[in-house]
Design a protein around this motif. Sequence first.
Motif, PDB file in Angstrom:
ATOM      1  N   ARG A 118       0.835  -1.196   0.000  1.00  0.00           N
ATOM      2  CA  ARG A 118       0.000   0.000   0.000  1.00  0.00           C
ATOM      3  C   ARG A 118       0.870   1.247   0.000  1.00  0.00           C
ATOM      4  NH1 ARG A 118      -3.315  -1.055   4.459  1.00  0.00           N
ATOM      5  NH2 ARG A 118      -4.233  -2.678   3.199  1.00  0.00           N
ATOM      6  N   ARG A 119       1.945   1.223   0.842  1.00  0.00           N
ATOM      7  CA  ARG A 119       2.848   2.372   0.903  1.00  0.00           C
ATOM      8  C   ARG A 119       3.578   2.544  -0.433  1.00  0.00           C
ATOM      9  NH1 ARG A 119       5.046   0.615   5.993  1.00  0.00           N
ATOM     10  NH2 ARG A 119       3.715   1.330   7.683  1.00  0.00           N
ATOM     11  N   LEU A 120       3.985   1.414  -1.025  1.00  0.00           N
ATOM     12  CA  LEU A 120       4.700   1.470  -2.298  1.00  0.00           C
ATOM     13  C   LEU A 120       3.794   2.053  -3.387  1.00  0.00           C
ATOM     14  CD1 LEU A 120       7.481   0.664  -3.391  1.00  0.00           C
ATOM     15  CD2 LEU A 120       6.442  -1.459  -4.198  1.00  0.00           C
ATOM     16  N   GLY A 121       2.534   1.631  -3.405  1.00  0.00           N
ATOM     17  CA  GLY A 121       1.594   2.149  -4.380  1.00  0.00           C
ATOM     18  C   GLY A 121       1.384   3.643  -4.197  1.00  0.00           C
ATOM     19  N   LEU A 122       1.275   4.079  -2.948  1.00  0.00           N
ATOM     20  CA  LEU A 122       1.110   5.500  -2.667  1.00  0.00           C
ATOM     21  C   LEU A 122       2.328   6.280  -3.135  1.00  0.00           C
ATOM     22  CD1 LEU A 122      -0.712   6.047   0.693  1.00  0.00           C
ATOM     23  CD2 LEU A 122      -0.180   7.921  -0.851  1.00  0.00           C
ATOM     24  N   PHE A 123       3.502   5.739  -2.829  1.00  0.00           N
ATOM     25  CA  PHE A 123       4.745   6.400  -3.224  1.00  0.00           C
ATOM     26  C   PHE A 123       4.854   6.480  -4.747  1.00  0.00           C
ATOM     27  CE2 PHE A 123       9.216   5.960  -4.521  1.00  0.00           C
ATOM     28  CZ  PHE A 123       9.706   7.144  -3.985  1.00  0.00           C
ATOM     29  N   LEU A 124       4.480   5.391  -5.418  1.00  0.00           N
ATOM     30  CA  LEU A 124       4.536   5.386  -6.879  1.00  0.00           C
ATOM     31  C   LEU A 124       3.570   6.401  -7.467  1.00  0.00           C
ATOM     32  CD1 LEU A 124       4.877   1.620  -7.853  1.00  0.00           C
ATOM     33  CD2 LEU A 124       6.487   3.468  -8.309  1.00  0.00           C
ATOM     34  N   ALA A 125       2.371   6.510  -6.887  1.00  0.00           N
ATOM     35  CA  ALA A 125       1.394   7.484  -7.376  1.00  0.00           C
ATOM     36  C   ALA A 125       1.933   8.898  -7.205  1.00  0.00           C
ATOM     37  CB  ALA A 125       0.077   7.307  -6.629  1.00  0.00           C
ATOM     38  N   LEU A 126       2.513   9.180  -6.042  1.00  0.00           N
ATOM     39  CA  LEU A 126       3.084  10.506  -5.797  1.00  0.00           C
ATOM     40  C   LEU A 126       4.227  10.785  -6.770  1.00  0.00           C
ATOM     41  CD1 LEU A 126       3.129  10.836  -1.911  1.00  0.00           C
ATOM     42  CD2 LEU A 126       1.969  12.337  -3.536  1.00  0.00           C
ATOM     43  N   ALA A 127       5.092   9.804  -6.964  1.00  0.00           N
ATOM     44  CA  ALA A 127       6.228   9.979  -7.868  1.00  0.00           C
ATOM     45  C   ALA A 127       5.736  10.246  -9.292  1.00  0.00           C
ATOM     46  CB  ALA A 127       7.106   8.730  -7.837  1.00  0.00           C
ATOM     47  N   MET A 128       4.664   9.562  -9.685  1.00  0.00           N
ATOM     48  CA  MET A 128       4.119   9.745 -11.034  1.00  0.00           C
ATOM     49  C   MET A 128       3.581  11.168 -11.187  1.00  0.00           C
ATOM     50  SD  MET A 128       2.971   7.082 -13.493  1.00  0.00           S
ATOM     51  CE  MET A 128       2.541   5.852 -12.294  1.00  0.00           C
TER      52      MET A 128
END
Length: 42
Positions: A22-32
Amino acid sequence: MLWSDPENEPPEELREMQETLRRLGLFLALAMVVAMLVLGLG
């Protein structure tokens, strides 16, 4: 959650993995979003 009975809690490893994902997905969304802003401004 859906695959187990309410009284049958998932193992600790599974919960940790889910939280990490979940944290990785959030981080990826923010990075995108940041990457799109940088590309749009650049």
